[in-house]
Every structure is written in structure tokens, then in C-alpha cells.
Design a protein around this motif. Structure first.
Motif, mmCIF file in Angstrom:
data_model
loop_
_atom_site.group_PDB
_atom_site.id
_atom_site.type_symbol
_atom_site.label_atom_id
_atom_site.label_comp_id
_atom_site.label_asym_id
_atom_site.label_seq_id
_atom_site.Cartn_x
_atom_site.Cartn_y
_atom_site.Cartn_z
ATOM 1 N N HIS A 163 0.814 -1.214 0.000
ATOM 2 C CA HIS A 163 0.000 0.000 0.000
ATOM 3 C C HIS A 163 0.850 1.268 0.000
ATOM 4 C CE1 HIS A 163 -3.608 -2.373 0.246
ATOM 5 N NE2 HIS A 163 -3.028 -3.085 1.199
ATOM 6 N N LEU A 164 1.810 1.387 0.919
ATOM 7 C CA LEU A 164 2.631 2.596 0.972
ATOM 8 C C LEU A 164 3.590 2.672 -0.220
ATOM 9 C CD1 LEU A 164 3.514 5.197 2.405
ATOM 10 C CD2 LEU A 164 5.124 3.813 3.720
ATOM 11 N N LEU A 165 4.326 1.581 -0.481
ATOM 12 C CA LEU A 165 5.282 1.598 -1.588
ATOM 13 C C LEU A 165 4.646 1.261 -2.932
ATOM 14 C CD1 LEU A 165 8.517 -0.017 -0.080
ATOM 15 C CD2 LEU A 165 7.719 2.357 0.026
ATOM 16 N N GLY A 166 3.463 0.648 -2.928
ATOM 17 C CA GLY A 166 2.757 0.350 -4.169
ATOM 18 C C GLY A 166 3.285 -0.841 -4.938
ATOM 19 N N LEU A 167 3.969 -1.761 -4.263
ATOM 20 C CA LEU A 167 4.496 -2.945 -4.947
ATOM 21 C C LEU A 167 3.413 -4.016 -5.026
ATOM 22 C CD1 LEU A 167 8.005 -3.107 -3.253
ATOM 23 C CD2 LEU A 167 7.442 -2.256 -5.538
ATOM 24 N N PRO A 168 3.203 -4.616 -6.198
ATOM 25 C CA PRO A 168 2.162 -5.635 -6.317
ATOM 26 C C PRO A 168 2.593 -6.965 -5.696
ATOM 27 C CG PRO A 168 3.217 -5.263 -8.446
ATOM 28 C CD PRO A 168 3.811 -4.270 -7.487
ATOM 29 N N LEU A 175 6.576 -10.201 -3.710
ATOM 30 C CA LEU A 175 6.314 -8.949 -4.412
ATOM 31 C C LEU A 175 6.982 -8.969 -5.778
ATOM 32 C CD1 LEU A 175 7.301 -6.669 -1.415
ATOM 33 C CD2 LEU A 175 4.958 -7.174 -2.163
ATOM 34 N N GLN A 176 6.368 -8.277 -6.726
ATOM 35 C CA GLN A 176 6.987 -8.070 -8.032
ATOM 36 C C GLN A 176 7.577 -6.668 -8.040
ATOM 37 O OE1 GLN A 176 6.916 -10.637 -10.451
ATOM 38 N NE2 GLN A 176 8.555 -9.400 -11.325
ATOM 39 N N VAL A 177 8.860 -6.565 -8.378
ATOM 40 C CA VAL A 177 9.548 -5.277 -8.436
ATOM 41 C C VAL A 177 10.228 -5.208 -9.802
ATOM 42 C CG1 VAL A 177 11.236 -3.758 -7.344
ATOM 43 C CG2 VAL A 177 9.952 -5.376 -5.936
ATOM 44 N N GLY A 178 9.567 -4.527 -10.738
ATOM 45 C CA GLY A 178 10.091 -4.517 -12.107
ATOM 46 C C GLY A 178 10.112 -5.938 -12.642
ATOM 47 N N ALA A 226 18.093 -2.080 -2.598
ATOM 48 C CA ALA A 226 18.102 -0.729 -3.161
ATOM 49 C C ALA A 226 17.049 -0.691 -4.263
ATOM 50 C CB ALA A 226 19.480 -0.378 -3.712
ATOM 51 N N TYR A 227 16.052 0.160 -4.077
ATOM 52 C CA TYR A 227 14.988 0.313 -5.052
ATOM 53 C C TYR A 227 15.309 1.456 -5.999
ATOM 54 C CZ TYR A 227 12.209 -2.833 -2.188
ATOM 55 O OH TYR A 227 11.755 -3.925 -1.494
ATOM 56 N N HIS A 228 15.391 1.143 -7.289
ATOM 57 C CA HIS A 228 15.594 2.140 -8.333
ATOM 58 C C HIS A 228 14.264 2.848 -8.521
ATOM 59 C CE1 HIS A 228 16.006 3.398 -12.626
ATOM 60 N NE2 HIS A 228 17.137 3.823 -12.133
ATOM 61 N N VAL A 229 14.219 4.172 -8.367
ATOM 62 C CA VAL A 229 12.959 4.904 -8.384
ATOM 63 C C VAL A 229 13.001 6.084 -9.352
ATOM 64 C CG1 VAL A 229 12.463 4.302 -5.976
ATOM 65 C CG2 VAL A 229 13.629 6.460 -6.470
ATOM 66 N N THR A 230 11.832 6.600 -9.643
ATOM 67 C CA THR A 230 11.691 7.883 -10.303
ATOM 68 C C THR A 230 11.183 8.856 -9.248
ATOM 69 O OG1 THR A 230 9.422 7.424 -10.969
ATOM 70 C CG2 THR A 230 11.163 6.816 -12.528
ATOM 71 N N ASP A 231 11.456 10.128 -9.415
ATOM 72 C CA ASP A 231 11.011 11.191 -8.515
ATOM 73 C C ASP A 231 11.404 10.908 -7.060
ATOM 74 O OD1 ASP A 231 9.936 13.490 -7.512
ATOM 75 O OD2 ASP A 231 7.941 13.172 -8.342
#
Length: 122
Positions: free
Chosen positions: A27-32, A48-51, A73-78
Motif C-alpha cells: 500500500h505505501l510503496l505500491g508494490l504488487p 512482491l513483483q519489483v520490475g 536498493a529500489y531504483h525509483v523515479t522522482d
């Protein structure tokens, strides 16, 4: 014979903390969340699926997660929006040692797991 990539990484949370874990990661990070194989469902945790990779959130007790440098380490935008979102939800932001070409920060999940958020500089 070669290692060609990373299929998944695993972190752990305390036994019975799956709902709190889902609140943070899904919910907070939005990972499915993705379905675990039937043969592993009885072991607790969730995946979880991350990319194009997976993070397996397992359960175990007796671990002092806040005392280790091990992390994902999560590669992110913004990255600034991520910093603000986590701060708004009460998570402490720790500035990491600079890495040339990247903006990054660290935080800990509700269970003490260290997380890094990283974004290449434009």
C-alpha cells in the motif's frame, strides 16, 4: 556455465506480521503482491513483483534487523517525492554516502530492514 542475473532477493519480517508488511510494501510503496506457489504458502510471508525481479518477504523471529547494513536498493523515479511520502508516514530518512551520478537516501521499514531508494542524476 555462468550466473546470468538475479531472480529474487529475500528479506524477513517477524512471524505473524504479514498484514503490517503488506500495508508498508503493497500500500505505501505500491508494490504488487504475486502469488506464492502452493507448496510454500504454509511458510508465511508473501512475494512482491519489483520490475522484472521479485522480492520474497519471509518470516522469522529472533533477528535484529536494525543492526545490519544488509539492504535492498529500489531504483525509483522522482526520488524527492519518495522522500516526502516516507517522511509523511513517519519514516526517518537517512542520507547515504554520496555515489557519483546518483541521488539516494536510506530508511528502515517497520521491522528494521534497511532500504535504499536510488535515482540516476539527469
Amino acid at each position: 556455465m555462468a550466473i546470468t542475473g538475479v531472480h529474487h532477493a529475500q528479506i524477513t519480517i517477524p512471524r505473524g506480521a504479514e498484514e503490517q508488511g503488506r500495508q508498508y510494501y503493497c500500500h505505501l510503496l505500491g508494490l504488487p503482491e504475486i502469488e506464492k506457489p502452493e507448496s510454500l504458502k504454509g511458510r508465511g510471508g508473501f512475494w512482491l513483483q519489483v520490475g522484472d525481479r521479485q522480492v520474497h518477504v519471509g518470516t522469522e523471529d529472533g533477528v535484529e534487523r536494525s543492526s545490519t547494513k544488509a539492504h535492498l536498493a529500489y531504483h525509483v523515479t522522482d526520488i524527492m517525492a519518495w522522500r516526502q511520502r516516507l517522511q509523511e508516514h513517519g519514516f526517518q530518512i537517512l542520507d547515504g554516502v554520496p555515489i557519483p551520478g546518483y541521488e539516494r537516501f536510506e530508511t528502515r521499514d517497520p521491522f528494521g530492514n534497511r532500504l535504499e531508494f536510488i535515482q540516476p542524476l539527469a
